[in-house]
Design a protein around this motif. Structure first.
Motif, PDB file in Angstrom:
ATOM      1  N   LYS A 129       2.406  26.922   3.302  1.00  0.00           N
ATOM      2  CA  LYS A 129       2.695  27.775   1.751  1.00  0.00           C
ATOM      3  C   LYS A 129       1.699  28.962   1.771  1.00  0.00           C
ATOM      4  CE  LYS A 129       6.679  26.663   1.370  1.00  0.00           C
ATOM      5  NZ  LYS A 129       8.580  27.164   1.581  1.00  0.00           N
ATOM      6  N   GLY A 130       0.586  29.030   2.409  1.00  0.00           N
ATOM      7  CA  GLY A 130      -0.771  29.516   1.401  1.00  0.00           C
ATOM      8  C   GLY A 130      -1.716  28.824   0.479  1.00  0.00           C
ATOM      9  N   ALA A 131      -1.427  28.257   0.115  1.00  0.00           N
ATOM     10  CA  ALA A 131      -2.125  27.065  -0.743  1.00  0.00           C
ATOM     11  C   ALA A 131      -3.504  26.921  -0.113  1.00  0.00           C
ATOM     12  CB  ALA A 131      -1.464  25.857  -0.499  1.00  0.00           C
ATOM     13  N   LYS A 132      -4.440  27.134  -1.045  1.00  0.00           N
ATOM     14  CA  LYS A 132      -5.734  26.953  -1.823  1.00  0.00           C
ATOM     15  C   LYS A 132      -6.364  26.012  -0.585  1.00  0.00           C
ATOM     16  CE  LYS A 132      -6.659  30.885  -3.914  1.00  0.00           C
ATOM     17  NZ  LYS A 132      -7.177  31.797  -2.201  1.00  0.00           N
ATOM     18  N   VAL A 133      -5.730  24.222  -1.251  1.00  0.00           N
ATOM     19  CA  VAL A 133      -5.584  23.378  -1.500  1.00  0.00           C
ATOM     20  C   VAL A 133      -4.826  22.474  -1.733  1.00  0.00           C
ATOM     21  CG1 VAL A 133      -5.722  22.618  -3.568  1.00  0.00           C
ATOM     22  CG2 VAL A 133      -7.514  21.049  -2.993  1.00  0.00           C
ATOM     23  N   GLU A 134      -4.979  21.142  -0.692  1.00  0.00           N
ATOM     24  CA  GLU A 134      -4.400  19.654  -0.183  1.00  0.00           C
ATOM     25  C   GLU A 134      -4.979  18.542  -0.392  1.00  0.00           C
ATOM     26  OE1 GLU A 134      -1.040  18.230   3.110  1.00  0.00           O
ATOM     27  OE2 GLU A 134      -1.849  20.288   3.523  1.00  0.00           O
ATOM     28  N   ILE A 135      -3.894  17.535  -1.196  1.00  0.00           N
ATOM     29  CA  ILE A 135      -4.195  16.608  -1.228  1.00  0.00           C
ATOM     30  C   ILE A 135      -3.847  15.419  -0.809  1.00  0.00           C
ATOM     31  CG2 ILE A 135      -5.579  14.865  -2.532  1.00  0.00           C
ATOM     32  CD1 ILE A 135      -7.020  16.758  -4.442  1.00  0.00           C
ATOM     33  N   GLU A 136      -3.992  14.298  -0.220  1.00  0.00           N
ATOM     34  CA  GLU A 136      -4.025  12.977  -0.248  1.00  0.00           C
ATOM     35  C   GLU A 136      -4.210  12.155  -0.158  1.00  0.00           C
ATOM     36  OE1 GLU A 136      -3.977  11.644   5.057  1.00  0.00           O
ATOM     37  OE2 GLU A 136      -2.776  13.356   4.591  1.00  0.00           O
ATOM     38  N   VAL A 137      -3.651  11.117  -0.644  1.00  0.00           N
ATOM     39  CA  VAL A 137      -4.280   9.525  -1.038  1.00  0.00           C
ATOM     40  C   VAL A 137      -3.281   7.863  -0.819  1.00  0.00           C
ATOM     41  CG1 VAL A 137      -4.964  10.760  -3.235  1.00  0.00           C
ATOM     42  CG2 VAL A 137      -2.529   9.189  -2.936  1.00  0.00           C
ATOM     43  N   ILE A 138      -4.307   7.504  -0.524  1.00  0.00           N
ATOM     44  CA  ILE A 138      -3.781   5.995  -0.557  1.00  0.00           C
ATOM     45  C   ILE A 138      -4.494   5.092  -1.597  1.00  0.00           C
ATOM     46  CG2 ILE A 138      -4.189   3.954   0.807  1.00  0.00           C
ATOM     47  CD1 ILE A 138      -5.125   5.904   3.297  1.00  0.00           C
ATOM     48  N   ALA A 139      -2.977   4.318  -2.042  1.00  0.00           N
ATOM     49  CA  ALA A 139      -2.717   4.040  -2.936  1.00  0.00           C
ATOM     50  C   ALA A 139      -2.563   2.279  -2.894  1.00  0.00           C
ATOM     51  CB  ALA A 139      -2.653   4.070  -4.261  1.00  0.00           C
ATOM     52  N   MET A 143       0.787  -1.296  -0.437  1.00  0.00           N
ATOM     53  CA  MET A 143      -0.356  -0.354  -0.515  1.00  0.00           C
ATOM     54  C   MET A 143       0.921   1.101   0.138  1.00  0.00           C
ATOM     55  SD  MET A 143      -2.916  -1.169  -0.406  1.00  0.00           S
ATOM     56  CE  MET A 143      -4.585  -0.167   0.460  1.00  0.00           C
ATOM     57  N   LEU A 144       0.028   2.612  -0.819  1.00  0.00           N
ATOM     58  CA  LEU A 144       0.980   3.578  -0.903  1.00  0.00           C
ATOM     59  C   LEU A 144       0.911   4.641  -0.120  1.00  0.00           C
ATOM     60  CD1 LEU A 144       3.669   5.057  -2.517  1.00  0.00           C
ATOM     61  CD2 LEU A 144       1.824   5.616  -3.802  1.00  0.00           C
ATOM     62  N   TYR A 145       0.856   4.930   0.971  1.00  0.00           N
ATOM     63  CA  TYR A 145       0.413   5.955   1.862  1.00  0.00           C
ATOM     64  C   TYR A 145       1.069   7.618   1.474  1.00  0.00           C
ATOM     65  CZ  TYR A 145      -1.526   2.459   4.036  1.00  0.00           C
ATOM     66  OH  TYR A 145      -1.757   1.055   4.810  1.00  0.00           O
ATOM     67  N   CYS A 146       0.828   8.546   0.295  1.00  0.00           N
ATOM     68  CA  CYS A 146       1.230   9.487   0.100  1.00  0.00           C
ATOM     69  C   CYS A 146       0.783  10.712   1.330  1.00  0.00           C
ATOM     70  CB  CYS A 146       0.283  10.053  -1.165  1.00  0.00           C
ATOM     71  SG  CYS A 146       0.530   8.677  -2.365  1.00  0.00           S
ATOM     72  N   SER A 147       1.423  11.378   1.700  1.00  0.00           N
ATOM     73  CA  SER A 147       1.692  13.277   1.968  1.00  0.00           C
ATOM     74  C   SER A 147       1.094  14.047   1.214  1.00  0.00           C
ATOM     75  CB  SER A 147       2.716  13.576   2.740  1.00  0.00           C
ATOM     76  OG  SER A 147       4.200  12.321   3.450  1.00  0.00           O
ATOM     77  N   GLY A 148       0.031  14.685   2.207  1.00  0.00           N
ATOM     78  CA  GLY A 148      -0.559  15.812   1.679  1.00  0.00           C
ATOM     79  C   GLY A 148      -0.254  16.196   0.276  1.00  0.00           C
ATOM     80  N   GLN A 149      -0.156  16.789  -0.829  1.00  0.00           N
ATOM     81  CA  GLN A 149       0.395  17.185  -2.060  1.00  0.00           C
ATOM     82  C   GLN A 149      -0.244  19.322  -1.734  1.00  0.00           C
ATOM     83  OE1 GLN A 149       3.234  16.165  -3.331  1.00  0.00           O
ATOM     84  NE2 GLN A 149       3.287  15.463  -2.037  1.00  0.00           N
ATOM     85  N   ILE A 150       0.646  20.206  -1.583  1.00  0.00           N
ATOM     86  CA  ILE A 150       0.167  21.269  -2.201  1.00  0.00           C
ATOM     87  C   ILE A 150       0.406  22.018  -3.406  1.00  0.00           C
ATOM     88  CG2 ILE A 150      -0.226  21.896  -0.027  1.00  0.00           C
ATOM     89  CD1 ILE A 150       2.071  23.776  -0.203  1.00  0.00           C
ATOM     90  N   PRO A 151      -0.097  22.233  -3.819  1.00  0.00           N
ATOM     91  CA  PRO A 151       0.546  23.081  -5.351  1.00  0.00           C
ATOM     92  C   PRO A 151       2.049  23.776  -5.744  1.00  0.00           C
ATOM     93  CG  PRO A 151      -1.071  24.941  -4.121  1.00  0.00           C
ATOM     94  CD  PRO A 151      -0.547  23.310  -3.432  1.00  0.00           C
ATOM     95  N   LEU A 152       2.681  23.168  -5.214  1.00  0.00           N
ATOM     96  CA  LEU A 152       4.158  23.382  -5.367  1.00  0.00           C
ATOM     97  C   LEU A 152       4.895  22.875  -6.622  1.00  0.00           C
ATOM     98  CD1 LEU A 152       6.269  22.959  -1.753  1.00  0.00           C
ATOM     99  CD2 LEU A 152       4.533  25.254  -2.710  1.00  0.00           C
ATOM    100  N   VAL A 153       5.390  23.980  -7.718  1.00  0.00           N
ATOM    101  CA  VAL A 153       5.855  23.515  -8.863  1.00  0.00           C
ATOM    102  C   VAL A 153       7.706  22.918  -8.344  1.00  0.00           C
ATOM    103  CG1 VAL A 153       7.176  23.985 -10.478  1.00  0.00           C
ATOM    104  CG2 VAL A 153       4.613  24.987  -9.895  1.00  0.00           C
ATOM    105  N   PRO A 154       7.117  20.916  -9.125  1.00  0.00           N
ATOM    106  CA  PRO A 154       8.424  20.649  -7.970  1.00  0.00           C
ATOM    107  C   PRO A 154      10.281  21.363  -8.884  1.00  0.00           C
ATOM    108  CG  PRO A 154       6.668  19.038  -8.634  1.00  0.00           C
ATOM    109  CD  PRO A 154       6.472  20.111  -8.973  1.00  0.00           C
ATOM    110  N   GLU A 155      10.429  22.063  -9.734  1.00  0.00           N
ATOM    111  CA  GLU A 155      11.504  22.828  -9.932  1.00  0.00           C
ATOM    112  C   GLU A 155      11.580  23.657  -9.595  1.00  0.00           C
ATOM    113  OE1 GLU A 155       9.637  19.848 -13.095  1.00  0.00           O
ATOM    114  OE2 GLU A 155       8.516  20.876 -12.260  1.00  0.00           O
ATOM    115  N   THR A 156      10.745  24.862  -8.877  1.00  0.00           N
ATOM    116  CA  THR A 156      11.111  25.961  -8.095  1.00  0.00           C
ATOM    117  C   THR A 156      10.299  25.449  -6.721  1.00  0.00           C
ATOM    118  OG1 THR A 156       9.236  26.389  -8.610  1.00  0.00           O
ATOM    119  CG2 THR A 156      10.313  26.850 -10.821  1.00  0.00           C
ATOM    120  N   MET A 157      10.008  24.593  -5.827  1.00  0.00           N
ATOM    121  CA  MET A 157       8.734  24.352  -4.782  1.00  0.00           C
ATOM    122  C   MET A 157       8.397  25.927  -4.508  1.00  0.00           C
ATOM    123  SD  MET A 157      10.011  22.061  -4.222  1.00  0.00           S
ATOM    124  CE  MET A 157       9.159  22.063  -2.296  1.00  0.00           C
ATOM    125  N   GLU A 158       7.611  26.887  -4.974  1.00  0.00           N
ATOM    126  CA  GLU A 158       6.763  27.983  -5.689  1.00  0.00           C
ATOM    127  C   GLU A 158       5.526  27.668  -5.588  1.00  0.00           C
ATOM    128  OE1 GLU A 158       7.775  30.462  -4.563  1.00  0.00           O
ATOM    129  OE2 GLU A 158      10.421  29.913  -4.050  1.00  0.00           O
TER     130      GLU A 158
END
Length: 126
Positions: free
Chosen positions: A115-125, A28-43
């Motif tokens: 980081k002031g994000a408006k949305v965060e999503i975490e998933v289990i797969a 099973m995969l337990y993913c931490s919550g993802q916010i809308p950061l661009v991986p290359e810039t972390m912004e």
């Protein structure tokens, strides 16, 4: 003893605290919550909740891809919003990445996201 592996990928933002992008245990995969950061810039991708939701789903996809999974492997999703009035827009975008049967899901409004994000999503797969 369980078989536990830390997942690290450049297809999703680096962890910004003492946590892993994801942990795989017993298949099973337990993913931490993802916010809308661009991986290359972390912004943040932008201030727009719709663009943020697309970026979050891309970040989720990055972790799934790194572990040879895709959106169809998600069994549970948790959506965190800083404003429940955005739920309709977020829900429509979230659904556009998935097919039936949709994962089990919860969605809640929270006071503040990293980081002031408006949305965060975490998933289990699986």
């Amino acid at each position: 003893m369980t078989d536990k592996h830390r997942i690290v990928t450049n297809l999703a933002p680096d962890a910004i605290g003492p946590y892993s992008q994801a942990i795989e245990v017993d298949g099973m995969l337990y993913c931490s919550g993802q916010i809308p950061l661009v991986p290359e810039t972390m912004e943040l991708v932008s201030e727009d909740v719709e663009e943020q939701t697309h970026q979050v789903m891309k970040n989720v996809k990055g972790i799934l891809t790194a572990t040879n999974r895709d959106y169809s492997d998600i069994v549970k999703a948790m959506i965190f919003l800083d404003d429940m009035n955005d739920f309709g827009k977020v829900n429509e975008i979230y659904a556009s990445y998935l097919n039936e049967p949709y994962p089990a899901r919860s969605a809640v409004e929270v006071a503040k996201l990293p980081k002031g994000a408006k949305v965060e999503i975490e998933v289990i797969a699986k």
